[in-house]
Design an enzyme around this catalytic site. Structure first.
Site, PDB file in Angstrom:
ATOM      1  N   SER A 143       2.952  -4.241  -8.045  1.00  0.00           N
ATOM      2  CA  SER A 143       2.707  -3.181  -7.065  1.00  0.00           C
ATOM      3  C   SER A 143       3.794  -2.122  -7.183  1.00  0.00           C
ATOM      4  O   SER A 143       4.877  -2.391  -7.718  1.00  0.00           O
ATOM      5  CB  SER A 143       2.716  -3.765  -5.641  1.00  0.00           C
ATOM      6  OG  SER A 143       2.760  -2.751  -4.661  1.00  0.00           O
ATOM      7  N   TYR A 156       6.041  -9.362   1.197  1.00  0.00           N
ATOM      8  CA  TYR A 156       5.109  -8.899   0.165  1.00  0.00           C
ATOM      9  C   TYR A 156       5.843  -8.121  -0.921  1.00  0.00           C
ATOM     10  O   TYR A 156       5.672  -8.380  -2.117  1.00  0.00           O
ATOM     11  CB  TYR A 156       4.015  -8.034   0.785  1.00  0.00           C
ATOM     12  CG  TYR A 156       3.127  -7.375  -0.250  1.00  0.00           C
ATOM     13  CD1 TYR A 156       2.144  -8.118  -0.897  1.00  0.00           C
ATOM     14  CD2 TYR A 156       3.291  -6.038  -0.588  1.00  0.00           C
ATOM     15  CE1 TYR A 156       1.345  -7.534  -1.876  1.00  0.00           C
ATOM     16  CE2 TYR A 156       2.500  -5.449  -1.557  1.00  0.00           C
ATOM     17  CZ  TYR A 156       1.528  -6.192  -2.202  1.00  0.00           C
ATOM     18  OH  TYR A 156       0.746  -5.618  -3.169  1.00  0.00           O
TER      19      TYR A 156
END
Length: 265
Positions: A143, A156
């Site tokens: 990400s 996360y």
């Protein structure tokens, strides 16, 4: 990617979003597929569609990677089927939004299991055969959050930083064996991620989000080209590179203002 025609790819988290788009893009090039996720009905539908449209073979195995035994079950399935996985797509993952102490403990632990432990486990299971063949490809979906701390999705972001560094390290380790490893780093994407993470109010407008199809093509092309990582989208690339020029604490402070829940102090 045409060299992957007739070979087998394993795609985790294939029932929706980027995982589904990766499966579709691989099928377009004639790659056979093992599709795995928790939602069996979606997988079966996708399997039938891709097999019929692209004349490939497609297998389905329902598994939950929050279960520590999930990777072994997937591996056993492919072994029993006599399938030599030559392209491993570690896509499954999820996030959770909110102050750290308000997020359910088990959800945080499951996130680390799915986003990190399962990635390591599956890669460790499939790499030895790739080393013996002296060929293979591994794509790990990370990400743009991999490049900085992000308050209120702290766990996360940390898991995705792990994925990026893991992929980059393995890319160098595996180079002598002819194996390519790449981390795909998308920004905000048209998928179910924001709904699952509970942050729909923070999701950018549709015009500012990339499609899952574009992200999938970017990742697979980078993998085929031998890149160790790729950031999908010019804006995302510039953002990730520019923040390196700013003090880390300031970057984190700005992110906190952007992500802070309305009721947080």
């Amino acid at each position: 990617m045409r060299s992957w025609q007739g070979k087998w790819a394993l795609v985790t988290g294939a029932s929706a979003g980027i995982g589904k788009a990766l499966a579709e893009e691989l099928a377009t090039g004639g790659t056979n597929l093992v599709l795995t996720a928790r939602r069996g009905e979606r997988l079966e539908e996708l399997s039938r569609e891709l097999a019929a449209t692209h004349k490939i073979r497609a297998e389905v195995f329902v598994a939950d990677l929050a279960d520590p035994g999930g990777p072994e079950k997937i591996f056993a399935f492919t072994q029993d089927k006599g399938i030599a996985v030559e392209i491993l797509i570690n896509n499954a993952g999820f996030g959770a939004y909110g102050e750290f102490t308000t997020v359910e403990t088990q959800r945080l632990l499951d996130m680390v299991q799915v986003n990190c432990s399962a990635v390591v486990h599956l890669t460790r299971l499939y790499l030895p055969e790739m080393v013996k063949r002296r060929s293979g490809h591994v794509l790990i979906v990370a990400s743009t959050a991999s490049f900085q701390a992000v308050p209120y999705i702290s766990t996360y972001a940390a898991t995705k930083a792990f994925d990026l560094l893991f992929a980059e390290g393995l890319a160098e380790e595996m180079k002598p064996y002819g194996i390519r490893v790449c981390a795909l780093c998308p920004g905000s994407t048209e998928s179910e991620f924001h709904e699952v993470a509970g942050q729909t109010h923070l999701a950018p407008s549709r015009k500012n989000r990339e499609t899952s199809e574009k992200v999938a093509k970017t990742g697979l092309r980078a993998l085929a080209a031998g890149k160790s990582y790729v950031i999908s989208g010019t804006g995302n690339y510039l953002g990730a590179q520019t923040q390196r020029l700013v003090p880390r604490r300031l970057v984190t402070r700005v992110a906190a203002k952007m992500f802070r829940p309305r009721k947080a102090v």
